[in-house]
Design an enzyme around this catalytic site. Structure first.
Site, PDB file in Angstrom:
ATOM      1  N   GLY A  86     -13.121   4.841  -6.191  1.00  0.00           N
ATOM      2  CA  GLY A  86     -12.564   5.609  -7.292  1.00  0.00           C
ATOM      3  C   GLY A  86     -11.208   5.072  -7.732  1.00  0.00           C
ATOM      4  CG  LEU A  87      -7.704   5.787 -11.123  1.00  0.00           C
ATOM      5  CD1 LEU A  87      -7.845   4.307 -11.427  1.00  0.00           C
ATOM      6  CD2 LEU A  87      -7.675   6.573 -12.420  1.00  0.00           C
ATOM      7  CG  HIS A  88      -8.274   3.054  -4.360  1.00  0.00           C
ATOM      8  ND1 HIS A  88      -7.787   2.153  -3.451  1.00  0.00           N
ATOM      9  CD2 HIS A  88      -9.110   2.361  -5.164  1.00  0.00           C
ATOM     10  CE1 HIS A  88      -8.329   0.973  -3.688  1.00  0.00           C
ATOM     11  NE2 HIS A  88      -9.120   1.074  -4.712  1.00  0.00           N
ATOM     12  CG  MET A  89      -1.508   2.886  -4.519  1.00  0.00           C
ATOM     13  SD  MET A  89      -0.456   3.019  -3.067  1.00  0.00           S
ATOM     14  CE  MET A  89       0.087   4.709  -3.172  1.00  0.00           C
ATOM     15  CD  GLU A 115     -11.045  -1.475  -5.806  1.00  0.00           C
ATOM     16  OE1 GLU A 115     -11.795  -0.510  -5.613  1.00  0.00           O
ATOM     17  OE2 GLU A 115      -9.809  -1.405  -5.760  1.00  0.00           O
TER      18      GLU A 115
END
Lengths: 97, 323
Positions: free
Chosen positions: A13-16, A87
């Site tokens: 997901g929209l992680h760091m 990714e």
């Protein structure tokens, strides 16, 4: 102003790190970039803002760009999300393979 | 390799190591070039293969007791074994009496002979520490070293970027200057970098527009430090809008100084930016990271947990499958 809807397709997901990749790309553009998830709307050039969206795999995001390079900007940013921020695409994403 | 003479060792460490000169040997052939020492028991017994002649030879109680057990002839032969090679220096420990034959040989072969009153083991430890310092790999760096909250920050960057001004700002804020402009860095075992200032320059500083100032005289003893471990390199650079700067700090970037890995941060300068405050933050962040925490990784962890919960509540399929 261009508005596009995309789906988060990478596993994490929209992680760091993903937020960082998005912001790096967005910051290289002249246009103003806004990203929203539902009611929540943040500056697309802010890492802290994007992380606040806490958007997991499968979430729909709306990207709004406005400025002299908005067409290129919209295309670039939408593609970036669709590629899973570099990714890769999760097998579980329901998004484009 | 450059070495030191036994006379130099005596001059510099006479008091600390309680040394006296028995044979000065002004024409000594070998300088001292290594920090390890050797106890030549086996050489005295006749086994000279692999004899580490280049080291300082320490004759302690064991060696002397062994020589005492020998007849005069045997003793001469044993000492001859020792002198098969040129030796840089011999030191008798524990203030033991000097065997006349040993002194003769030192004089004729021009090998400096010293004596200490210290016990052998503590003497070896102190001697080795001193020699380690003397022979430590060292280099001179262009930059400033400041102790900020106990963290040694090495400021690097082009001339005129503001390293000295940053150091001055930090001194004003109560931190301690180690060296400005020229930092002498040496490596101590196993892999620690120690920085200090040049002896002549001391804690003087050149500030453009003002000239040379003496920090020690101006701010007093608490504003300076003689040496400090180099822990973080802070690179000051001119702001470049196209350059990617660190925004997360998830992992440490490191550089190598004398073969030692040192974490570094790059701070882009823009007018109005308070570099001293940023430097304090860099130092405190280093302390936090050294204590095993990483604020960026913690936040990322929280974010991932939040997203997991979110996804459990709204599985992908429910959000609407596009296929």
């Amino acid at each position: 102003m261009i508005r596009r809807t995309v789906r988060v397709v990478n596993e994490l997901g929209l992680h760091m790190r993903a937020a960082n990749v998005f912001v790096e790309r967005a910051s290289s553009l002249i246009s103003i970039v806004q990203v929203s998830r539902g009611e929540l709307r943040v500056n697309g050039k802010s890492i802290m803002g994007l992380m606040m969206l806490a958007a997991p795999l499968g979430t729909e995001l709306v990207i709004e760009v406005e400025g002299p390079d908005e067409e290129v900007a919209a295309e670039t940013l939408v593609r970036l999300v669709e590629m899973g921020f570099g990714e890769g695409v999760s097998g579980n994403s329901g998004g484009p393979k | 390799m450059q070495g030191i003479s036994a006379a130099q060792l005596h001059d510099e460490r006479r008091q600390e190591l309680d040394l006296e000169v028995i044979v000065a040997a002004p024409n000594a052939r070998l300088p001292i070039t290594v920090s390890d020492v050797n106890r030549p028991g086996l050489a005295l017994a006749g086994f000279t293969e692999n004899f580490l002649y280049e080291r300082i030879q320490i004759l302690g109680e064991t060696e002397m007791l062994y020589l005492d057990t020998l007849s005069a002839n045997q003793r001469g032969a044993a000492l001859d074994h020792l002198f098969e090679c040129d030796l840089p220096c011999l030191i008798v420990s524990k203030g033991l009496p000097i065997e006349p034959r040993l002194q003769e040989l030192c004089e004729s072969r021009q090998v400096p002979l010293l004596r200490t009153r210290m016990s052998t083991t503590p003497f070896i430890h102190q001697l080795t520490a001193y020699l380690n310092n003397v022979f430590a790999p060292r280099m001179t760096l262009h930059g400033s070293l400041v102790d900020v909250y106990g963290v040694g920050l090495l400021f690097a960057g082009d001339s005129g970027i503001g390293k000295s001004e940053t150091a001055l700002d930090l001194v004003e804020r109560g931190h301690r200057l180690v060296a400005d402009d020229i930092v002498i860095v040496s490596r101590r075992p196993p892999s620690i970098l120690i920085g200090s200032s040049n002896e002549l320059l001391g804690h003087r500083m050149e500030i453009r527009g003002v000239g040379i100032i003496d920090i020690r005289e101006m701010f007093g003893i608490r504003a300076t430090r003689v040496r400090k471990r180099v822990e973080v390199e802070v690179r000051l650079v001119r702001w470049d809008p196209a350059a990617p700067y660190e925004r997360l700090g998830l992992e440490d970037r490191t550089t190598s100084i004398l073969g030692v890995r040192v974490p570094y941060v790059t701070i882009p300068l823009v007018p109005g930016k308070n570099v001293a405050v940023l430097a304090e933050v860099v130092a405190m962040n280093h302390l936090i990271k050294s204590s095993g925490r990483n604020p960026a990784a913690d936040l990322d962890e929280r974010l991932k947990m939040m997203m997991q919960k979110d996804q459990a509540a709204f599985p992908v399929g429910d959000v609407g499958d596009t296929e």
